[in-house]
Write a protein that holds these residues in place. Sequence first.
Motif, PDB file in Angstrom:
ATOM      1  N   ALA A  32      43.375  47.619  45.458  1.00  0.00           N
ATOM      2  CA  ALA A  32      42.782  46.534  46.242  1.00  0.00           C
ATOM      3  C   ALA A  32      41.520  46.005  45.576  1.00  0.00           C
ATOM      4  O   ALA A  32      41.287  44.784  45.544  1.00  0.00           O
ATOM      5  CB  ALA A  32      42.472  47.029  47.659  1.00  0.00           C
ATOM      6  N   ARG A  33      40.694  46.891  45.038  1.00  0.00           N
ATOM      7  CA  ARG A  33      39.485  46.456  44.342  1.00  0.00           C
ATOM      8  C   ARG A  33      39.826  45.591  43.133  1.00  0.00           C
ATOM      9  O   ARG A  33      39.209  44.553  42.894  1.00  0.00           O
ATOM     10  CB  ARG A  33      38.686  47.677  43.860  1.00  0.00           C
ATOM     11  CG  ARG A  33      37.859  48.408  44.885  1.00  0.00           C
ATOM     12  CD  ARG A  33      36.592  47.683  45.303  1.00  0.00           C
ATOM     13  NE  ARG A  33      35.828  47.112  44.215  1.00  0.00           N
ATOM     14  CZ  ARG A  33      34.903  47.763  43.494  1.00  0.00           C
ATOM     15  NH1 ARG A  33      34.646  49.022  43.746  1.00  0.00           N
ATOM     16  NH2 ARG A  33      34.245  47.157  42.539  1.00  0.00           N
ATOM     17  N   MET A  34      40.825  46.019  42.352  1.00  0.00           N
ATOM     18  CA  MET A  34      41.189  45.255  41.157  1.00  0.00           C
ATOM     19  C   MET A  34      41.812  43.918  41.523  1.00  0.00           C
ATOM     20  O   MET A  34      41.584  42.907  40.846  1.00  0.00           O
ATOM     21  CB  MET A  34      42.111  46.085  40.265  1.00  0.00           C
ATOM     22  CG  MET A  34      41.385  47.158  39.488  1.00  0.00           C
ATOM     23  SD  MET A  34      42.439  48.011  38.295  1.00  0.00           S
ATOM     24  CE  MET A  34      43.117  49.296  39.333  1.00  0.00           C
ATOM     25  N   ARG A  35      42.588  43.879  42.599  1.00  0.00           N
ATOM     26  CA  ARG A  35      43.155  42.594  43.040  1.00  0.00           C
ATOM     27  C   ARG A  35      42.059  41.650  43.510  1.00  0.00           C
ATOM     28  O   ARG A  35      42.116  40.432  43.267  1.00  0.00           O
ATOM     29  CB  ARG A  35      44.175  42.837  44.155  1.00  0.00           C
ATOM     30  CG  ARG A  35      45.460  43.504  43.664  1.00  0.00           C
ATOM     31  CD  ARG A  35      46.459  43.704  44.774  1.00  0.00           C
ATOM     32  NE  ARG A  35      47.654  44.376  44.285  1.00  0.00           N
ATOM     33  CZ  ARG A  35      48.134  45.516  44.793  1.00  0.00           C
ATOM     34  NH1 ARG A  35      47.512  46.104  45.815  1.00  0.00           N
ATOM     35  NH2 ARG A  35      49.215  46.074  44.285  1.00  0.00           N
ATOM     36  N   ALA A  36      41.035  42.196  44.173  1.00  0.00           N
ATOM     37  CA  ALA A  36      39.918  41.360  44.612  1.00  0.00           C
ATOM     38  C   ALA A  36      39.156  40.807  43.408  1.00  0.00           C
ATOM     39  O   ALA A  36      38.750  39.638  43.401  1.00  0.00           O
ATOM     40  CB  ALA A  36      38.985  42.169  45.510  1.00  0.00           C
ATOM     41  N   LEU A  37      38.975  41.625  42.390  1.00  0.00           N
ATOM     42  CA  LEU A  37      38.327  41.152  41.168  1.00  0.00           C
ATOM     43  C   LEU A  37      39.155  40.059  40.510  1.00  0.00           C
ATOM     44  O   LEU A  37      38.620  39.053  40.043  1.00  0.00           O
ATOM     45  CB  LEU A  37      38.125  42.309  40.190  1.00  0.00           C
ATOM     46  CG  LEU A  37      37.018  43.304  40.508  1.00  0.00           C
ATOM     47  CD1 LEU A  37      37.115  44.516  39.584  1.00  0.00           C
ATOM     48  CD2 LEU A  37      35.658  42.649  40.357  1.00  0.00           C
ATOM     49  N   ASP A  38      40.464  40.254  40.471  1.00  0.00           N
ATOM     50  CA  ASP A  38      41.346  39.268  39.848  1.00  0.00           C
ATOM     51  C   ASP A  38      41.231  37.923  40.555  1.00  0.00           C
ATOM     52  O   ASP A  38      41.231  36.863  39.913  1.00  0.00           O
ATOM     53  CB  ASP A  38      42.790  39.784  39.898  1.00  0.00           C
ATOM     54  CG  ASP A  38      43.759  38.861  39.177  1.00  0.00           C
ATOM     55  OD1 ASP A  38      43.467  38.486  38.026  1.00  0.00           O
ATOM     56  OD2 ASP A  38      44.805  38.512  39.758  1.00  0.00           O
ATOM     57  N   ALA A  39      41.097  37.954  41.891  1.00  0.00           N
ATOM     58  CA  ALA A  39      40.988  36.711  42.647  1.00  0.00           C
ATOM     59  C   ALA A  39      39.613  36.062  42.494  1.00  0.00           C
ATOM     60  O   ALA A  39      39.496  34.838  42.577  1.00  0.00           O
ATOM     61  CB  ALA A  39      41.261  36.987  44.128  1.00  0.00           C
ATOM     62  N   ALA A  40      38.589  36.870  42.252  1.00  0.00           N
ATOM     63  CA  ALA A  40      37.222  36.348  42.257  1.00  0.00           C
ATOM     64  C   ALA A  40      36.713  35.910  40.887  1.00  0.00           C
ATOM     65  O   ALA A  40      35.903  34.985  40.798  1.00  0.00           O
ATOM     66  CB  ALA A  40      36.277  37.404  42.833  1.00  0.00           C
ATOM     67  N   LEU A  41      37.161  36.548  39.820  1.00  0.00           N
ATOM     68  CA  LEU A  41      36.612  36.265  38.498  1.00  0.00           C
ATOM     69  C   LEU A  41      37.248  35.027  37.871  1.00  0.00           C
ATOM     70  O   LEU A  41      38.452  34.784  38.050  1.00  0.00           O
ATOM     71  CB  LEU A  41      36.852  37.460  37.561  1.00  0.00           C
ATOM     72  CG  LEU A  41      36.020  38.714  37.839  1.00  0.00           C
ATOM     73  CD1 LEU A  41      36.579  39.894  37.046  1.00  0.00           C
ATOM     74  CD2 LEU A  41      34.560  38.494  37.472  1.00  0.00           C
ATOM     75  N   PRO A  42      36.477  34.221  37.129  1.00  0.00           N
ATOM     76  CA  PRO A  42      37.058  33.098  36.386  1.00  0.00           C
ATOM     77  C   PRO A  42      38.133  33.591  35.422  1.00  0.00           C
ATOM     78  O   PRO A  42      37.989  34.667  34.818  1.00  0.00           O
ATOM     79  CB  PRO A  42      35.855  32.519  35.631  1.00  0.00           C
ATOM     80  CG  PRO A  42      34.659  32.976  36.394  1.00  0.00           C
ATOM     81  CD  PRO A  42      35.015  34.311  36.952  1.00  0.00           C
TER      82      PRO A  42
END
Length: 242
Positions: A32-42
């Motif tokens: 979940a943390r990595m998916r959130a990063l994927d959605a948030a980072l350019p």
Amino acid sequence: MPQLEQFIPPVTPPVDTAAAPALDATVHGVLARMRALDAALPHHDGVAVFNRVYLAVTQEIDGWIDTGGFTDPEAARTLDARFAERYLTAVDAAVADRRPPACWRPLFQMRRHPGVRPLQFALAGINAHIGHDLALAVVDACRSLGCEPAELEDEYDRVGDVLVALEEHIREELMPGPDLLQIADPLTHLLGSWSLERARDATWTAARALWALRGLPDVAQEFTDRLDTAVGFAGRMLLTPL
């Protein structure tokens, strides 16, 4: 220039290995943390490039665990979670303006450099995570499970097989230009100096050494610091602007 914390969702504290939650929740939590990063980072951010790669690795390993691809699912989940926590802790340190481990600093420092290509970002992250974090994750997992590294060797090898297969796919997907032009591309020569399989073998040796040194904390810390520095040096070379 935007700061890293603008692109990263709120930080959850790293899992305490002395009182870890249920292993399934831990694996799902890091996903979940990595998916959130994927959605948030350019998309072109260097950390985002590595995060996409590592998310694919973790999803692949999680799928193997769920379908019986590991002889000891509990050990595989523990190793997978402890491994991912090392990367997420480095992200947390960068967000909080603390110094991440030396192996991760090149990626965070060079993540927006226009002369660094996506494949370099991906492999620099893999270098940091395999060359440094994986050895420490093996020790973390052994402590959590109350076992010796030899009892995790099968899980370690299977995780390594996933990483090697994905590295080949990453090189094919991110390597620029027609095959005939790759010979003359300086990226080809730079990346030819680094091998995931050699890094994986060296990491297993480092993990066994750290486990053997667990009764000598000062020596173990010095060994870890030297390993961190050496892996960081290799990361800086992989991120040479081209």
